[in-house]
Write a protein that holds these residues in place. Structure first.
Motif: not given
Lengths: 332, 286, 335
Positions: B118-119, B121-123
């Protein structure tokens, strides 16, 4: 007891396109005639894939492609007393005038058919909206509460979302929804499949009580002969799109005539009987290409020459009893 | 009888054969044709300046005296190389992390890996890439650019792999194999791999497109090894020299057109191959 | 603990984690640079011939060295870096926009970028999903196949290429000017917002025009499946009108698509950076270009950090909206 649904020589099925080109016709309902009287339970029994759900859909009037009716008629006597031909009405007319007010429907898999994003009360209010009923909001709420109480559901249910209820509760909510407008006819399509026997019993009793109180009629579709034994007044046995036998329930169990009915009833477990259950050998026929003559002949232990060539006519044996089999025509 | 999608049928299909021909042509133009050249097309001022397309220079020339017909294949080659390396690296990481997360028995491991995914992906990957490319521009090579992109671009693929494997794992046929005592890795080999093959192709092509986008965007900002000829740096120099205002449209249009044609032919090929594998798989599994 | 509180805490924790990872990457990059950024900065300031007195230079040198803490052990440097970025917001001076501070430059650009980012991702997501439902449910096969072909043809092409091609088309074929907004005196936050929207409209148009394909393809597949769901068929049999059924399909299909909206933020961000630069929109992308053109490493690192903050915050906002549309998060179920 007046006749409220008359099905006459109904014939239809599914038009399916294979690979986008070749048209295949699945002949699921073949020349079916039936009547439903007021205040009675008519069962329709048969193996899966015999066309009983299709027949139910047609009687309910949900005839949308790929389902088509090729010939025959379904007549319904409305509350006012006149007859309408359901297969001539458009879906729009069905929706406004017939569904839920005259005929209502309890579908299969009723545990998972509630919109997951709506509260239970909104599911009820929606049904009122679908039928353009502008009833006072408080009145609606009171009505919903009464219905829930009569189904012995706790009142908190009203503000709950479907996922917060147990499977059994959801099923009872679905039944409450179906019976909301006190319809004169209810079609229940395998209402208790995928349910344990205890829940099955509770649900069937609920429907039974409601029906007896309201003197409505019920068409009950089930593959399970014991369910029919518990619920029905009369039962129709369906095989490969044909109704092969109809009779009053006790008579039919006492003296099954059609070889297929016999096989169905023999497969039931009886108290004290320790012999091995006999299964019916073979598989139901492919409805895209049904066998000629009597559709049951490849599996019938009594099959004769004529069975392979000609379709057996309906032989009437007393009131409410007929069978389609060459054994009873006196011609065999 | 079930409908069988034969290999012959696939090969005769125009929607397969046309993109295939274009794709092969592009590969030859980008990877084989430059081998025959005697000059380095990236050098400046070996050709007349800002000539429109003509017989001598079919795609015209740039304000920096380069022949676009010679420039485009080099640019295409480098961009394809970057994106392919990036795709291979990121798909390897994504499959590793996605499958461990989906198949691991340990809840802690799954949570940790999913959070990491998730990190990622959002980064915002591109600003990080741009700072890296710009700061270390003197030390970069074309494949290294691809490797760095691959290290940051696996988030979406890992997520997809995780959800595919997770749902596969909970299907009845897998549970049946598991409860009859088949080891998990054998189930993966026997039941999963054929099913996953199609996703592998989709993942690689998808990540290649993502990497091409990043290459072009970073180059437009100037955060790239600007001496290397890529589709992105060609566009950058064209914009830097005001090609649009001066009407030297071919300098900008040619690299864009070739990139688009390459991407589309690759994408349509992927769709057709995917359809084929899917149809075959359905036949073998009944 | 109520599941809703748990959900919110989880999301906030994820956003903080993203910011922390972003800041750590920024730190690592700043220490790994193949040159000393502080000294490079000072020497370049001198080379530019800014009229600074010796005292001022000494002051600035001290300030920058303190900021970087290069003489201290790496752990202490990291702690100083964290404090500077997260708490005091002290990121040093910018070279490109000297003598402004990195903090102030980015502070001005960030609201612009977040506005554009949120608008672009939400609008293109809504457009894509709306068209996806239309394509799945319409009786007009033509509309559906036209939309589908457009999506298939455009989806694989990198956004940068599409945006540039649009620019070429707009300038050379249509021969239209790029609309900016004349600077007006701004007195209230509301006016500021309106001005922002007007400036954002053209970049937004480009972002939405080429940003709906992913949502469309996903939504069409989901809606086609949703149409066969038992509860939709049941609603039809209950006598629901076509309109109610369409709405029900849309409402239920949109939930699984929400994840793509949140996770897609970082990809939309890339597009918005580019569009900001191409169309002179005063956001982070615009100053990033100046930072790169002037080799302003301080500003670049600051942008890197704030880019992380921007996407983390945007994702958090969307994550917190999710429970409002899905009751299953708000209320505990029975499994």
């Amino acid at each position: 007891m007046s006749e409220i649904i008359i099905v006459n020589n109904l014939d239809g099925g599914y038009e399916v396109y294979v690979g986008g080109k070749r048209r295949v016709f699945v002949h699921a309902v073949d020349n079916v005639s039936l009547i439903l009287r007021s205040n009675e339970v008519l069962g329709i029994a048969g193996e899966s894939g015999c066309g009983k759900s299709t027949l139910a859909k047609m009687i309910y009037g949900a005839i949308i492609p790929p389902l088509v009716v090729r010939s025959g008629s379904i007549k319904l006597q409305t509350r006012k007393g006149n007859f309408v031909e359901l297969n001539k009405l458009s879906i729009e007319e069905m929706r406004k005038k017939i569904w839920w007010t005259e005929i209502s429907y309890i579908p299969q898999n009723s545990m998972n058919i509630l919109n997951p994003l709506k509260r239970i009360k909104d599911q009820f209010i929606n049904v009122f909206k679908y039928h353009d009923m502008n009833i006072d909001k408080e009145e609606v709420m009171k009505y919903i509460k009464d219905t829930l109480i009569s189904l012995s559901l706790p009142l908190e249910v009203i503000n709950a979302y479907p996922h917060q209820l147990s499977g059994g509760m959801r099923q009872r909510v679905v039944i409450a929804l179906s019976l909301l407008f006190n319809p004169r006819i209810v079609i229940a399509d395998e209402p208790t499949t995928a349910v344990d026997v205890v829940t099955q019993r509770i649900i069937l009793s609920l429907i039974k009580e409601w029906r007896e109180k309201n003197k409505s009629s019920l068409i009950l579709i089930s593959h399970d002969m014991s369910v029919h034994a518990y619920m029905d007044n009369r039962v129709a046995i369906m095989y490969a799109g044909n109704i092969v036998e109809i009779g009053e329930i006790f008579e039919l169990f006492k003296e099954p005539l059609h070889p297929y009915t016999r096989a169905l009833i023999e497969s039931l477990i009886r108290k004290g009987d320790k012999t091995l259950r006999k299964g019916l050998p073979g598989l139901p026929p492919d409805l895209t290409n049904p066998p000629p003559g009597c559709r049951f002949h490849p599996r019938c232990p009594y099959a004769m020459d004529i069975c392979r060539r000609e379709v057996p006519p309906a032989t009437t044996l007393g009131r409410d009893r007929y069978v389609k089999c060459w054994l009873y025509t006196g011609r065999g | 009888m079930a409908y069988v999608y034969r290999f012959k049928e696939l090969v005769l299909k125009p929607s397969f054969i046309i993109p295939l021909v274009i794709f092969v042509g592009m590969i030859i133009y980008a990877f084989v044709y430059p081998l025959t050249l005697t000059i380095n097309p990236g050098r400046w001022y070996y050709a007349p300046i800002a000539q429109p397309p003509s017989l001598k220079h079919p795609f015209g020339t740039t304000s920096t005296g380069q022949d676009v017909f010679l420039l485009v294949p080099i640019a295409l080659r480098n961009t394809i190389t970057i994106s392919f390396v990036a795709a291979v690296i990121s798909v390897l990481i994504a499959w590793g992390i996605g499958s461990v997360a989906a198949l691991s028995q340990s809840q802690a491991m799954r949570t940790a890996l999913l959070t990491l995914t998730d990190i990622i992906c959002v980064l915002p990957g591109l600003p990080i890439l741009m700072v890296i490319f710009f700061t270390w521009r003197d030390y970069l090579t074309i494949p290294l650019i691809g490797v760095i992109m691959g290290l940051l671009g696996w988030g979406f693929t890992a997520r997809a792999v995780y959800s595919i494997l997770y749902s596969l794992r909970h299907r009845t046929f897998v549970l049946t194999s598991y409860f009859t005592g088949l080891a998990m890795y054998k189930i993966v080999l026997k039941d999963f791999i054929p099913y996953l093959l199609r996703y592998l192709i989709i993942n690689i092509v998808g990540t290649m497109m993502w990497a091409m986008g990043n290459e072009v965007t970073a180059s437009i900002f100037g955060a790239m090894k600007m001496e290397e000829v890529t589709i992105g740096t060609t566009i950058h120099w064209a914009m830097y020299y005001q090609a649009l205002l001066l009407g030297i449209w071919w300098w900008l249009a040619m690299p864009i057109i070739f990139l688009v044609i390459f991407v589309l032919s690759l994408y349509i090929l992927m769709i057709e191959i995917d359809k084929y594998i899917f149809a075959r798989a359905r036949v073998t599994w009944g | 603990m109520h599941p809703l509180i748990k959900y919110v805490l989880q999301r906030v924790a994820l956003a903080l984690l993203v910011v922390w990872v972003g800041i750590t990457i920024t730190f690592i990059l700043s220490r790994l640079m193949p040159f000393n950024a502080a000294e490079l900065f000072i020497s370049r300031m001198l080379a530019q011939g800014h009229s600074l007195t010796g005292e001022e230079i000494e002051n600035m040198k001290k300030q920058i060295l303190e900021l970087y803490g290069l003489d201290k052990p790496i752990i202490v440097q990291y702690a100083i870096f964290l404090r500077n970025y997260m708490i005091t917001g002290e990121m040093g001076p910018s070279f490109a926009f000297f003598p402004s501070n990195v903090k102030d430059i980015i502070g001005k650009a960030l609201p612009w970028s977040i506005t554009l980012l949120l608008l672009a991702s939400v609008i293109s997501w809504l457009v894509g999903n709306g068209l996806g439902v239309v394509a799945a449910l319409t009786k007009h096969r033509k509309i559906s196949s036209v939309l589908e072909n457009i999506a298939i043809a455009f989806q694989p092409i990198p956004f940068a290429v599409l945006a540039l091609s649009f620019l070429i088309f707009y300038l050379l074929v249509l021969k239209l000017p790029i609309p900016g907004a004349a600077f007006v005196s701004i007195t209230s936050p509301f006016e500021m917002f309106i001005y922002m929207l007007r400036r954002a409209s053209f970049p937004l148009l480009v972002l939405v025009l080429f940003g709906w394909f992913g949502g469309f393809v996903g939504m069409k597949a989901i809606a086609l499946k949703m149409r066969e769901e038992d509860f939709i068929v049941y609603a039809f049999l209950q006598g629901a009108s076509t309109r109610s059924i369409r709405f029900m399909i849309f409402r239920n299909s949109i939930l699984p698509q929400f994840t793509t909206l949140v996770l897609g933020i970082s990809r939309v961000f890339v597009g918005s950076l580019l569009v900001e630069y191409i169309f002179n929109y005063p956001g982070i992308g615009y100053i990033l270009q100046s930072a790169i053109a002037n080799a302003d490493y301080n500003l670049m690192l600051g942008i890197l950090f704030f880019a992380t903050v921007a996407t983390a915050v945007a994702a958090l906002i969307l994550d917190l909206v999710y429970p409002l549309i899905d009751p299953r998060i708000r209320y505990p179920g029975q499994g």
